[in-house]
Design a protein around this motif. Structure first.
Motif, mmCIF file in Angstrom:
data_model
loop_
_atom_site.group_PDB
_atom_site.id
_atom_site.type_symbol
_atom_site.label_atom_id
_atom_site.label_comp_id
_atom_site.label_asym_id
_atom_site.label_seq_id
_atom_site.Cartn_x
_atom_site.Cartn_y
_atom_site.Cartn_z
ATOM 1 N N LYS A 40 -23.691 13.588 -47.883
ATOM 2 C CA LYS A 40 -22.277 12.215 -47.488
ATOM 3 C C LYS A 40 -21.051 13.330 -48.638
ATOM 4 O O LYS A 40 -21.224 13.960 -49.187
ATOM 5 C CB LYS A 40 -22.735 11.252 -47.570
ATOM 6 C CG LYS A 40 -23.804 10.895 -47.033
ATOM 7 C CD LYS A 40 -24.019 9.031 -47.486
ATOM 8 C CE LYS A 40 -25.348 8.860 -46.445
ATOM 9 N NZ LYS A 40 -25.950 7.297 -46.854
ATOM 10 N N ALA A 41 -20.270 12.424 -48.531
ATOM 11 C CA ALA A 41 -18.619 12.855 -48.547
ATOM 12 C C ALA A 41 -19.170 12.730 -50.298
ATOM 13 O O ALA A 41 -18.164 13.668 -51.399
ATOM 14 C CB ALA A 41 -17.585 12.065 -48.466
ATOM 15 N N ILE A 42 -19.659 11.322 -50.824
ATOM 16 C CA ILE A 42 -19.477 11.037 -52.221
ATOM 17 C C ILE A 42 -21.039 12.788 -52.542
ATOM 18 O O ILE A 42 -20.474 12.849 -54.037
ATOM 19 C CB ILE A 42 -19.955 10.151 -52.701
ATOM 20 C CG1 ILE A 42 -20.522 9.845 -54.421
ATOM 21 C CG2 ILE A 42 -21.349 10.058 -51.893
ATOM 22 C CD1 ILE A 42 -20.599 8.765 -54.951
ATOM 23 N N ASP A 43 -21.741 12.984 -52.045
ATOM 24 C CA ASP A 43 -23.241 13.825 -52.470
ATOM 25 C C ASP A 43 -21.979 15.634 -52.117
ATOM 26 O O ASP A 43 -22.805 16.247 -53.565
ATOM 27 C CB ASP A 43 -23.981 13.700 -51.216
ATOM 28 C CG ASP A 43 -25.098 12.401 -51.506
ATOM 29 O OD1 ASP A 43 -24.835 12.202 -52.518
ATOM 30 O OD2 ASP A 43 -25.310 11.747 -50.130
ATOM 31 N N HIS A 49 -18.375 -1.494 -45.968
ATOM 32 C CA HIS A 49 -18.727 -0.075 -46.184
ATOM 33 C C HIS A 49 -18.231 1.196 -45.621
ATOM 34 O O HIS A 49 -18.111 2.482 -45.172
ATOM 35 C CB HIS A 49 -20.194 -0.521 -46.342
ATOM 36 C CG HIS A 49 -20.546 -0.613 -44.697
ATOM 37 N ND1 HIS A 49 -20.898 -1.854 -44.536
ATOM 38 C CD2 HIS A 49 -21.479 0.601 -43.875
ATOM 39 C CE1 HIS A 49 -21.622 -1.724 -43.147
ATOM 40 N NE2 HIS A 49 -21.988 -0.361 -42.530
ATOM 41 N N GLN A 50 -17.427 -0.003 -44.313
ATOM 42 C CA GLN A 50 -17.206 1.132 -43.460
ATOM 43 C C GLN A 50 -15.668 2.063 -43.720
ATOM 44 O O GLN A 50 -14.507 2.725 -43.438
ATOM 45 C CB GLN A 50 -16.823 1.017 -41.665
ATOM 46 C CG GLN A 50 -18.584 0.445 -40.921
ATOM 47 C CD GLN A 50 -18.221 -0.317 -40.086
ATOM 48 O OE1 GLN A 50 -17.200 -1.027 -40.131
ATOM 49 N NE2 GLN A 50 -19.425 -0.042 -39.135
ATOM 50 N N ARG A 51 -15.146 1.008 -44.351
ATOM 51 C CA ARG A 51 -13.834 1.830 -44.950
ATOM 52 C C ARG A 51 -13.758 2.821 -45.189
ATOM 53 O O ARG A 51 -15.049 3.167 -46.163
ATOM 54 C CB ARG A 51 -12.879 0.645 -45.517
ATOM 55 C CG ARG A 51 -13.020 -1.269 -44.810
ATOM 56 C CD ARG A 51 -12.301 -1.797 -45.602
ATOM 57 N NE ARG A 51 -12.388 -3.122 -45.701
ATOM 58 C CZ ARG A 51 -11.741 -4.672 -45.650
ATOM 59 N NH1 ARG A 51 -11.144 -4.089 -46.948
ATOM 60 N NH2 ARG A 51 -11.372 -5.521 -44.514
ATOM 61 N N VAL A 52 -12.434 3.091 -45.939
ATOM 62 C CA VAL A 52 -12.326 4.524 -46.562
ATOM 63 C C VAL A 52 -12.542 4.212 -47.863
ATOM 64 O O VAL A 52 -11.756 3.358 -48.252
ATOM 65 C CB VAL A 52 -10.932 5.298 -46.290
ATOM 66 C CG1 VAL A 52 -11.298 6.139 -46.997
ATOM 67 C CG2 VAL A 52 -11.322 6.045 -44.431
ATOM 68 N N ASP A 53 -12.889 4.863 -48.415
ATOM 69 C CA ASP A 53 -13.248 4.735 -49.942
ATOM 70 C C ASP A 53 -12.028 5.074 -50.597
ATOM 71 O O ASP A 53 -11.829 6.364 -50.754
ATOM 72 C CB ASP A 53 -14.452 5.584 -50.410
ATOM 73 C CG ASP A 53 -14.585 4.596 -51.955
ATOM 74 O OD1 ASP A 53 -13.746 4.650 -52.962
ATOM 75 O OD2 ASP A 53 -16.003 4.890 -52.353
ATOM 76 N N GLU A 54 -10.682 4.976 -51.250
ATOM 77 C CA GLU A 54 -9.635 5.749 -51.393
ATOM 78 C C GLU A 54 -10.019 5.608 -53.081
ATOM 79 O O GLU A 54 -9.460 7.403 -53.405
ATOM 80 C CB GLU A 54 -8.471 4.578 -52.027
ATOM 81 C CG GLU A 54 -7.890 3.901 -50.929
ATOM 82 C CD GLU A 54 -7.270 2.864 -51.138
ATOM 83 O OE1 GLU A 54 -6.749 2.962 -52.612
ATOM 84 O OE2 GLU A 54 -6.303 1.946 -50.407
ATOM 85 N N TYR A 55 -11.250 5.800 -53.952
ATOM 86 C CA TYR A 55 -11.309 6.355 -54.866
ATOM 87 C C TYR A 55 -11.811 7.810 -54.722
ATOM 88 O O TYR A 55 -11.796 9.030 -55.275
ATOM 89 C CB TYR A 55 -11.844 5.603 -55.725
ATOM 90 C CG TYR A 55 -11.432 4.722 -56.904
ATOM 91 C CD1 TYR A 55 -10.725 4.383 -57.814
ATOM 92 C CD2 TYR A 55 -11.285 2.955 -55.833
ATOM 93 C CE1 TYR A 55 -10.319 3.842 -57.690
ATOM 94 C CE2 TYR A 55 -11.358 2.221 -56.524
ATOM 95 C CZ TYR A 55 -9.997 2.272 -57.512
ATOM 96 O OH TYR A 55 -9.355 1.006 -57.971
ATOM 97 N N LEU A 56 -12.716 7.643 -53.759
ATOM 98 C CA LEU A 56 -13.400 9.083 -53.265
ATOM 99 C C LEU A 56 -12.457 9.952 -52.866
ATOM 100 O O LEU A 56 -12.363 11.160 -52.760
ATOM 101 C CB LEU A 56 -14.673 8.540 -52.397
ATOM 102 C CG LEU A 56 -14.974 9.708 -51.648
ATOM 103 C CD1 LEU A 56 -16.567 10.739 -52.505
ATOM 104 C CD2 LEU A 56 -16.807 9.190 -50.457
ATOM 105 N N TRP A 57 -11.841 9.591 -51.804
ATOM 106 C CA TRP A 57 -10.282 10.530 -51.272
ATOM 107 C C TRP A 57 -9.836 11.315 -52.161
ATOM 108 O O TRP A 57 -9.941 12.651 -52.252
ATOM 109 C CB TRP A 57 -9.229 9.745 -50.690
ATOM 110 C CG TRP A 57 -8.719 10.464 -50.122
ATOM 111 C CD1 TRP A 57 -8.945 11.706 -49.818
ATOM 112 C CD2 TRP A 57 -8.324 10.093 -48.562
ATOM 113 N NE1 TRP A 57 -7.722 12.469 -48.759
ATOM 114 C CE2 TRP A 57 -6.773 11.214 -48.225
ATOM 115 C CE3 TRP A 57 -8.166 8.377 -47.914
ATOM 116 C CZ2 TRP A 57 -6.247 10.664 -46.744
ATOM 117 C CZ3 TRP A 57 -6.520 8.389 -46.499
ATOM 118 C CH2 TRP A 57 -6.305 9.926 -46.343
#
Length: 996
Positions: free
Chosen positions: A854-857, A922-930
């Protein structure tokens, strides 16, 4: 005749010393004063002792120290016998002034030489030791000239001793000789003398010399019986007179050689003898005193050995290394040298695995390897003469003829020109290598038929063991390493798997005490390219490995002839001349370059039966032995399969018949193929069905231990399949196992035999309670082996075990492996496993990635694993291109994550209003992760720019740095610290590019 000869020589070299000096040793009752030293070439008939005169007249070389010309010649002028030390002498004050008391004769007497190196000052000497090549030459090339030093010897009040004559050599050089050239005449601290044709004897002496030189003690090694010209004997004589200590390696051949006896007597009378008994004990030598057949010279030499009893050392097959260490310690202490012992790497164990106490058989194969690497033993040392090999120049000590010397054929011999070092235009020493004559020169076949039917070279230093997986190649190499480790300075074990081979070679730099780090940032001077830096790091390890210092390099499980990263040939690592190093390669390849290969046969039946009975060595009735024969037949006598059977019988209270029935009832795996499995692994599993069923049974035992599922041990087995083929800590294995999903129990209860096997596990100590207990259980069942690593418990899985586990669970265990490495992985301790996880996540070259994160991982993995791994590979091991490739792949992955975010936003903007209202949080784009992804990408760009700066790639680095500045300006602001740091890096790149 002598007068004519002296006259002709004086015309060529006016300042040449006299042809020889007779040493008259004063008695304790003599008056104090100057000894009168009479040149032999000018003395009257009664000025020398009759015995000495007869000795000189009977010699064809005008020296009592000269052996017959038919002896095999190994020149003292070349390495590995001489490594001189530059000494700057004081200039002579009136060299043209004649001596105060000239001796009558046809010619004026040249100045006398002096002796300063021994415990007695009654021996004048001019010790000249020319360098062997550019690696052994003095740091100051301007002083590479001959010069004679003059001083007056003083009397020794000691009691009268045996009188020896060591003639001052008459060396002819091409061209004039400078007075400063005599700076080399007293360069040696220790003389090492030996005699014999045993290759192990010569190997030991070279090792001792190299070890002493490592401590700053300059040595001269020689077997004077092999010298066939006057010049070599004269050089050796002067060295013997000038050294501080003399080591004589005593063998049975030494007692029969008058030159070795002379060395023993000479050093013994000066009380600076260190005898080393090689394959012959002091009692054996001193026992000769009881005989009546020995002459006076031999008796005096034996008496000298007895008097030097305090410093004696005894060498046998099992203590070479300790004897070399003791001799080095003694001389370092007596000469007042500081220890420069190499620091052992943290957590480094010389041999990675403990010795297998259950090793059986293979005695013929071990003897074959010993014969190939060490040659003949003492009993056959006279059968053939050791050849002089022209090899590569490596390290500080080289062979007699190497690539730096020019060899010509003439008059049936070989002529060697050896320059005095570097680019300095100095006189060239010339020496004849006489062809060997007599019994030792009888031509003997270079090849010997081995037990396996192949023909092996007797002087081979590279030995390949070939066989199918599980036949016992690694066990054979491990047993040889433990048996013969004392014959080597160090045993170096390297994994030969393609992806890790280059890293494994560079890892040896820590064990050898070498610095192979990449160049730091330079403001001045030429910046070397990445290829130059990588080649230099590789060559530095290679130079250290293949010199006179004996190492045993074991390359285990070599799976390709070419290195994976750059496609380099195996000969790029292993040169033709390996020096004192021996190389053993285990491989499944039927051919490995042009090296000798021994096809490893299966174990003999008696040895196979012993291996299957297990560690407890139970006695089974005849009926049960029949089932052991069935195991042997089903497994094709593979050592790994037999070891599994023995482990199960030892750890479980089960009979061979019950075990055979239980394994037979294990269902066969389906015949489906897996994309992540290689074709060779798939074929191996199909060809060894019963072995796979045996492994499957062991896995079931792991799950059912103590009547309950042992999830930790079974999961450690599954995740271990995806780690690198290297030792793994129990902590790292457990961390990865805890990320495994639940394992379903898809096994039905078979027969009472299986139930009995499970019920017996509880009483056999197989119920693990901790991480180390689980790892120990894997070792007990024969699925892994314990490794000699600290701290904690380390194990390594057998390659066949890893193949089975990959087929068993699939990619879910691979993802757990990546997560465990991210949480616990330490780049300094687990670099191999970090690279293994990188191959799983990113894939390299044409290999696709096997694990999707996943993106965060992915952000966490790149931050904590990939970036530290790349920086360490670049800075510590000069793996520049590999590190930059890894950082580039990380950047590309982050760009793909950014594109996925943008795609989601676009889909959301163009979708229906109803869809927008129904979207979950949870389906929205995580801005902080971006934001984290974008800033991490900028950090990667800056890191790549800084590394490109070190290799002179200014344009590429400038482009990456400008992109980084643009991202940080938008995300953080123009005056942010990270933005300013990137601008500073850009300024440095621009400045360096303008200078170039």
């Amino acid at each position: 005749m002598a007068m004519d000869e002296e006259g002709s020589l004086a015309g060529k070299l006016p300042l040449e010393p006299p042809s020889g000096l007779t040493i008259k040793i004063s008695t304790s009752g003599s008056k104090t004063g100057k000894n009168i030293l009479t040149p032999l070439g000018y003395s009257n008939s009664d000025s020398a002792s009759p015995n000495l005169k007869n000795s000189i007249e009977s010699s064809t070389c005008n020296s009592p120290l000269v052996s017959p010309p038919s002896s095999a010649f190994v020149s003292a002028l070349q390495s590995p016998y001489i490594s001189p030390r530059a000494i700057t002498p004081k200039p002579q004050e009136n060299p043209a002034t004649p001596p105060e008391n000239p001796i009558p004769g046809s010619h004026s007497t040249p100045p006398f030489s002096s002796y300063r190196g021994s415990l007695s000052d009654d021996i004048p000497s001019s010790s000249y030791t020319p360098p062997s090549d550019q690696y052994e030459y003095s740091d100051d090339l301007t002083e590479a000239k001959l010069k004679y030093v003059t001083c007056v010897p003083v009397p020794d009040p000691a009691p009268p001793r045996i009188s020896f004559s060591f003639p001052v050599p008459r060396i002819s050089f091409k061209g004039p000789v400078s007075p400063a050239s005599n700076a080399k005449l007293r360069s040696c601290d220790v003389y090492i003398g030996y005699h014999g044709q045993n290759p192990n004897l010569m190997r030991f002496c070279k090792w001792l010399k190299s070890e002493l030189e490592l401590q700053g003690i300059v040595c001269f090694v020689a077997d004077r019986a092999k010298y066939s010209n006057t010049q070599s004997h004269e050089i050796a004589d002067r060295v013997i007179c000038s050294v501080t200590y003399g080591i004589v390696v005593v063998t049975n051949s030494s007692i029969l050689n008058h030159l070795s006896l002379e060395e023993i007597r000479f050093f013994a009378q000066k009380k600076n003898l260190i005898p080393i008994f090689f394959s012959s004990g002091p009692a054996e030598i001193t026992g000769l005193l009881n005989g009546n057949s020995i002459d006076k010279e031999c008796r005096e030499a034996i008496d000298g050995l007895v008097k030097s009893n305090e410093l004696k050392l005894e060498v046998n097959e099992g203590n070479w290394r300790s004897c070399v260490a003791k001799a080095t310690g003694i001389l370092r202490t007596k000469l007042g040298r500081k220890s420069v012992a190499e620091k052992a790497a943290e957590g480094f164990e010389e041999i990675p695995f403990p010795r297998n106490k259950c090793f059986v058989g293979r005695e013929k194969e071990i003897m074959e390897i010993e014969t190939a690497l060490f040659g003949c033993t003492d009993g056959c040392e006279q059968d053939y003469a050791m050849p002089i090999v022209k090899g590569e120049t490596r390290g500080q000590s080289e062979g007699l003829a190497d690539e730096e010397s020019e060899t010509f054929s003439s008059r049936g011999g070989r002529f060697i020109n050896l320059e005095l070092g570097g680019k300095c235009k100095e006189p060239t020493l010339e020496a004849w290598v006489e062809p060997v004559t007599g019994r030792n020169s009888m031509k003997r076949s270079k090849y010997k038929k081995s037990k396996s039917g192949n023909y092996k070279t007797l002087d081979s230093s590279v030995f390949c063991i070939n066989g199918v997986s599980g036949i016992g190649k690694t066990e054979l190499a491990l047993e040889f390493a433990h048996r013969y480790s004392q014959r080597y300075k160090m045993v170096l074990w390297v994994g030969g798997e393609a992806r890790y081979f280059r890293q494994n070679i560079l890892n040896l730099s820590h064990n050898l005490g070498l610095d192979v780090s990449a160049d730091a940032e330079k403001e001045r001077g030429r910046i070397r390219s990445f290829k130059e830096q990588e080649n230099e790091a590789f060559e530095r390890v290679k130079r250290e490995l293949f010199r006179d210092m004996p190492y045993l390099l074991i390359i285990d499980n070599l799976d390709t002839e070419r290195e994976w990263w750059e496609g380099k040939d195996l000969h790029d690592l292993i040169p033709r001349n390996t020096g004192g190093t021996h190389v053993i390669i285990t491989t499944r390849l039927s051919r490995a370059m042009n090296f000798d290969i021994m096809q490893l046969p299966p174990l003999e039946l008696p040895d196979a039966m012993v291996l299957m009975t297990g560690k407890r060595k139970r006695d089974y009735p005849t009926e049960e032995l029949e089932f052991l024969h069935k195991f042997d037949e089903k497994l094709g006598r593979l050592s790994f399969g037999l070891w599994l059977v023995g482990s199960l019988l030892s750890e479980l209270a089960i009979s061979p018949s019950a075990l055979f029935e239980a394994v037979n009832q294990v269902p066969l795996e389906d015949g489906s193929t897996y994309s992540y499995m290689s074709m060779s692994d798939e074929q191996y599993c199909k060809n060894n069905h019963f072995l796979m069923k045996l492994l499957h049974f062991s896995f079931i035992v792991l799950q059912q231990t103590n009547g309950r599922k042992n999830l930790l041990a079974s999961r450690m087995l599954l995740v271990g399949a995806w780690f690198a083929p290297a030792p793994i800590s129990a902590t790292l294995l457990a961390a990865a196992a805890k990320n495994m999903p639940a394992i379903g129990n898809g096994f039905r209860k078979w027969t009472e035999c299986v139930s009995l096997a499970f019920s017996c596990c509880s009483g056999c100590g197989l119920a693990p309670q901790s991480e180390e207990d689980s790892a120990t259980l894997l070792v007990k069942l024969g699925l892994a082996r314990r490794a000699n690593r600290q701290p904690g418990c380390w194990i390594q899985f057998h390659p066949i075990t890893q193949v089975f586990a990959r087929r068993k669970e699939g990619l879910s265990a691979a993802k757990a492996t990546v997560q465990g490495v991210r949480k616990v992985g330490n780049p300094s301790m687990n670099s191999h496993h970090l690279w293994a996880s990188a191959f799983l996540v990113f894939g390299f070259k044409s290999k696709p990635p096997l694990v999707q994160l996943k993106a965060i991982d992915m952000v966490l993995y790149i931050k904590k694993t990939a970036v530290p791994l790349a920086i360490r590979a670049f800075t510590t091991f000069s793996m520049c291109n590999s590190a930059l490739e890894l950082l580039k792949v990380c950047t590309n992955v982050l760009e793909e994550v950014e594109k996925s975010f943008v795609s989601q936003i676009q889909d959301w903007c163009h979708g229906s209003l109803c869809w927008k209202r129904n979207i979950h949080g949870h389906q929205r784009v995580d801005e902080y992760l971006w934001q984290d992804v974008t800033l991490l990408k900028a950090s990667l760009l800056e890191t790549r720019a800084k590394l490109l700066l070190r290799g002179g790639h200014f344009d590429g680095g400038e482009e990456l740095c400008r992109t980084c500045i643009s991202i940080r300006t938008v995300m953080l602001g123009h005056n942010h610290a990270q933005t300013l740091a990137a601008q500073e890096t850009l300024a440095k790149l621009v400045r360096m590019r303008s200078k170039g």
